[in-house]
Design an enzyme around this catalytic site. Structure first.
Site, PDB file in Angstrom:
ATOM      1  N   LEU A   1      -1.328  -7.687  10.994  1.00  0.00           N
ATOM      2  CA  LEU A   1      -0.426  -6.909  11.850  1.00  0.00           C
ATOM      3  C   LEU A   1      -1.187  -5.834  12.612  1.00  0.00           C
ATOM      4  CD1 LEU A   1       2.401  -5.985  12.780  1.00  0.00           C
ATOM      5  CD2 LEU A   1       2.574  -4.655  10.659  1.00  0.00           C
TER       6      LEU A   1
ATOM      7  N   ASP B   1     -11.080   4.565   2.606  1.00  0.00           N
ATOM      8  CA  ASP B   1     -10.533   3.881   1.429  1.00  0.00           C
ATOM      9  C   ASP B   1      -9.416   4.757   0.891  1.00  0.00           C
ATOM     10  OD1 ASP B   1      -9.828   2.732  -0.913  1.00  0.00           O
ATOM     11  OD2 ASP B   1     -11.855   2.571  -1.744  1.00  0.00           O
ATOM     12  N   ILE B   2      -8.197   4.330   1.119  1.00  0.00           N
ATOM     13  CA  ILE B   2      -7.051   5.192   0.790  1.00  0.00           C
ATOM     14  C   ILE B   2      -6.885   5.425  -0.707  1.00  0.00           C
ATOM     15  CG2 ILE B   2      -5.780   4.680   2.933  1.00  0.00           C
ATOM     16  CD1 ILE B   2      -3.997   2.782   1.193  1.00  0.00           C
TER      17      ILE B   2
ATOM     18  N   THR C   1       8.407  -3.783   2.754  1.00  0.00           N
ATOM     19  CA  THR C   1       8.643  -5.222   2.616  1.00  0.00           C
ATOM     20  C   THR C   1      10.050  -5.574   2.124  1.00  0.00           C
ATOM     21  OG1 THR C   1       7.972  -7.097   1.211  1.00  0.00           O
ATOM     22  CG2 THR C   1       7.546  -4.931   0.343  1.00  0.00           C
ATOM     23  N   ASP C   2      10.466  -6.796   2.412  1.00  0.00           N
ATOM     24  CA  ASP C   2      11.721  -7.331   1.865  1.00  0.00           C
ATOM     25  C   ASP C   2      11.643  -7.495   0.343  1.00  0.00           C
ATOM     26  OD1 ASP C   2       9.751  -9.278   2.459  1.00  0.00           O
ATOM     27  OD2 ASP C   2      11.200 -10.883   2.129  1.00  0.00           O
TER      28      ASP C   2
ATOM     29  N   TYR D   1       4.079  -6.429  -6.599  1.00  0.00           N
ATOM     30  CA  TYR D   1       3.877  -6.053  -5.192  1.00  0.00           C
ATOM     31  C   TYR D   1       5.082  -5.252  -4.679  1.00  0.00           C
ATOM     32  CZ  TYR D   1       3.607  -6.703  -0.093  1.00  0.00           C
ATOM     33  OH  TYR D   1       3.596  -6.506   1.263  1.00  0.00           O
TER      34      TYR D   1
ATOM     35  N   LYS E   1       5.079  -1.342  -3.503  1.00  0.00           N
ATOM     36  CA  LYS E   1       5.436  -0.961  -2.121  1.00  0.00           C
ATOM     37  C   LYS E   1       6.647  -0.018  -2.120  1.00  0.00           C
ATOM     38  CE  LYS E   1       4.008  -2.306   1.352  1.00  0.00           C
ATOM     39  NZ  LYS E   1       2.932  -1.784   2.244  1.00  0.00           N
TER      40      LYS E   1
END
Ligand SMILES: NC(=O)c1ccc[n+]([C@@H]2O[C@H](COP(=O)([O-])OP(=O)(O)OC[C@H]3O[C@@H](n4cnc5c(N)ncnc54)[C@H](OP(=O)(O)O)[C@@H]3O)[C@@H](O)[C@H]2O)c1
Length: 291
Positions: free
Chosen positions: A14, A40-41, A105-106, A129, A133
């Protein structure tokens, strides 16, 4: 006045499209793209210091550990990047008094609903995941005042391995495919999502927004359409269940978004997924050929 927009995760599927779209839509602003080579977060102090040094007005945070099954097998990494990493970015955003845009995200939903998910529906993720998120969303909301959170789903684009490239590769190599037919969602082209993100930024939108191409399908129907539009109808496709596929991470069986809020607040409605897919196959073919 010229603003600085920082995109983190700029080399992802994206991110590459988004940087191009923002450059075109906001020619008077400076668009800076960083990825893992630049930041690098997971490292809090460096992340905060680097972002503060740049002093952006808007931070679009796309960086994530996006391998859904990988997250299931390595929960520590999933939370370190997707949750804690997002907290570090949000803390830096807060210090700069910038605006934060976070991609979610969904998979924050369990898929038990049978009508399109609203932004106000309660999240209940089924996998690591989705949980990581969702925690990222919560950190963004807690630290970055009036963050814009954009939930997306079933992405494919020119710059990354995705369902479409994988179907075409398997069709070429094996001539027969098994695809799950018990998960429903809306495949979304990264170019269309990037345009929507740009529009939401231009409207200075805040809060949560669901964004997806319109219409819905199963992965099985999506795969069949990919093959049909690519002139590969002769390839045999066998519908299978998620249980038969046996992936480590459980996915929601119903992942459809209600995108009316986007339409109401910006006037934008994304085109049907099949139209976007046709476009992608026409213009993305060259890159797929290179893989
Ligand atoms: N793909 C989908 O279907 C989908 C659906 C809904 C939401 N989203 C969300 O949309 C966003 C973009 O997704 P995408 O598919 O474009 O993902 P992507 O292609 O995996 O891009 C993510 C980028 O983040 C980088 N990254 C990973 N760990 C990092 C770290 N610790 N510090 C800095 N950068 C790091 C990755 O680098 P490496 O490649 O080197 O790891 C990659 O370039 C993500 O936030 C994702 O959760 C995606």
């Amino acid at each position: 006045m010229k603003r600085v927009l920082l995109v983190i995760g700029a080399k992802g599927m994206l991110g590459r499209d988004l940087v191009t779209v923002l450059h075109a839509d906001l020619p008077d602003d400076e668009v800076v793209g960083w990825d893992i080579e630049e930041i690098d977060i997971q490292k809090k102090d460096e992340t905060v210091a680097q972002i503060e040094k740049l002093g952006p007005d808007i931070v679009v945070h796309l960086a994530a550990y996006t391998d859904v099954d990988g997250c299931e097998l390595d929960e520590g990494r999933a939370f370190a990047v997707n949750a804690e990493g997002t907290k570090h970015v949000a803390q830096a955003v807060s210090r700069c008094r910038a605006k934060m845009v976070y991609l979610s995200t969904d998979y924050v939903f369990d898929g038990n609903k049978r009508e399109p998910y609203l932004e106000s529906d309660s999240p209940h993720p089924l996998n690591v995941y989705g949980r990581s998120k969702l925690q990222g969303e919560q950190y963004a909301q807690a630290w970055a005042k009036e963050a814009l959170i954009i939930r997306a789903q079933w992405l494919y684009g020119k710059y990354g391995k995705n369902f479409v490239t994988s179907i075409l590769r398997q069709a070429r190599e094996k001539g027969i495919l098994s695809i799950v037919d018990d998960q429903i969602g809306s495949p979304t082209y990264t170019i269309d999502l990037a345009n929507a993100i740009s529009v939401l930024i231009q409207f200075d939108a805040r809060g949560i927004f669901h964004v997806a191409n319109s219409d819905l399908c199963t992965w099985y129907a999506f795969g069949q359409t990919v093959l049909k539009l690519s002139g590969m109808d002769e390839v045999r496709v066998i519908p299978i269940s998620s249980e038969e596929l046996g992936r480590p991470a459980v996915r929601p069986s119903y992942s459809v978004f209600n995108c009316q809020k986007l339409k109401r607040e910006t006037g934008l409605a994304l085109r049907p997924w099949s139209e976007a897919l046709r476009d992608y196959l026409r213009t993305g073919q060259e890159r797929q050929g290179e893989e």
